[in-house]
Design a protein around this motif. Structure first.
Motif, PDB file in Angstrom:
ATOM      1  N   ALA A  84      26.607  -6.644  45.990  1.00 37.67           N
ATOM      2  CA  ALA A  84      26.475  -6.282  44.573  1.00 37.67           C
ATOM      3  C   ALA A  84      25.940  -7.521  43.849  1.00 37.67           C
ATOM      4  O   ALA A  84      26.682  -8.486  43.641  1.00 37.67           O
ATOM      5  CB  ALA A  84      27.817  -5.858  43.987  1.00 37.67           C
ATOM      6  N   PHE A 139      26.131  -2.247  39.997  1.00 35.14           N
ATOM      7  CA  PHE A 139      25.392  -1.218  40.725  1.00 35.14           C
ATOM      8  C   PHE A 139      24.621  -0.311  39.775  1.00 35.14           C
ATOM      9  O   PHE A 139      23.439  -0.015  39.996  1.00 35.14           O
ATOM     10  CB  PHE A 139      26.337  -0.383  41.589  1.00 35.14           C
ATOM     11  CG  PHE A 139      26.748  -1.052  42.875  1.00 35.14           C
ATOM     12  CD1 PHE A 139      25.799  -1.579  43.734  1.00 35.14           C
ATOM     13  CD2 PHE A 139      28.078  -1.157  43.227  1.00 35.14           C
ATOM     14  CE1 PHE A 139      26.163  -2.202  44.920  1.00 35.14           C
ATOM     15  CE2 PHE A 139      28.459  -1.775  44.403  1.00 35.14           C
ATOM     16  CZ  PHE A 139      27.495  -2.294  45.259  1.00 35.14           C
ATOM     17  N   VAL A 155      21.882   2.219  40.942  1.00 41.07           N
ATOM     18  CA  VAL A 155      22.604   2.730  42.104  1.00 41.07           C
ATOM     19  C   VAL A 155      23.766   3.585  41.602  1.00 41.07           C
ATOM     20  O   VAL A 155      24.550   3.145  40.754  1.00 41.07           O
ATOM     21  CB  VAL A 155      23.128   1.579  42.981  1.00 41.07           C
ATOM     22  CG1 VAL A 155      23.984   2.112  44.129  1.00 41.07           C
ATOM     23  CG2 VAL A 155      21.976   0.745  43.520  1.00 41.07           C
TER      24      VAL A 155
END
Length: 212
Positions: free
Chosen positions: A95, A21, A26
């Motif tokens: 993911a 991530f 993210v």
């Protein structure tokens, strides 16, 4: 993805997912894990906030945060997913590592881990909540069910059918045309040359059922 992510599971898979991530810019809000000794400790610069049923954090999911279930045990993973579906009315996000190669002609469900150097060829369909570990290859027109785990470096040849809840260990080869029945387990390093019945465990080259 604009919202930060809460990761369910502060173990090895959780660490993998956090790195994926963050490599995709993210933000990871933190971890939830049922091991109380981990609560309020730091893991890779993120806090283990509390348990997987902590409503104080669950209420953020679907509004301010996304969720990913990074749990190895299928029954626990299914339970958390069901809670997210039924209570929070959300699906976990995917993911996907930047170094994964997924054909634009393949389909991928929700809540999947696709790690570094994974190759997913054209015509592949992958269901929800699968864990595809680094270096695995999913050959053209193979069908992968729900809650499947494929170990590091495994080779799923074209035209294979992998039904729900199958576990495939590291370094496995599954030849074209084989079907792995629901809940089957394939030991690391095995070469699967014929179909495996639902619930069976096989191992070896060629893979043979292990008798209980």
């Amino acid at each position: 993805m604009q919202n930060p992510v809460i990761i369910f599971g502060a173990q090895a898979i959780g660490r993998q997912v956090k790195e994926i991530f963050e490599s995709n810019d993210v933000v990871v809000y933190g971890f939830l894990d049922d091991n109380k000794t981990l609560h309020q400790t730091e893991l890779d610069e993120a806090i283990v906030l509390g348990a997987t049923d902590d409503d104080g954090f669950l209420k953020l999911i679907g509004k301010k945060c996304e969720a990913f279930v990074a749990v190895d045990d299928i029954r626990l993973r299914k339970g958390i997913v069901k809670m997210l579906n039924d209570v929070r009315h959300v699906q976990p996000v995917n993911a996907i590592h930047r170094q994964a190669l997924i054909s634009s002609r393949a389909s991928l469900g929700h809540g999947c881990l696709v790690d570094a150097r994974v190759t997913v060829q054209p015509g592949v369909s992958i269901g929800n909540h699968c864990l595809i570990h680094s270096g695995a290859t999913i050959g053209a027109e193979s069908k992968i069910g729900q809650f499947v785990q494929v170990g590091m470096g495994s080779q799923i040849n074209p035209g294979v059918v992998v039904e729900d809840e199958v576990f495939i260990g590291s370094g496995v080869t599954v030849v074209s045309g084989v079907t792995l029945g629901k809940g089957a387990r394939v030991g690391a390093g095995s070469v699967v040359v014929s179909s495996v019945k639902a619930g069976d465990t096989v191992f070896g080259n060629p893979a043979q059922p292990i008798k209980n």
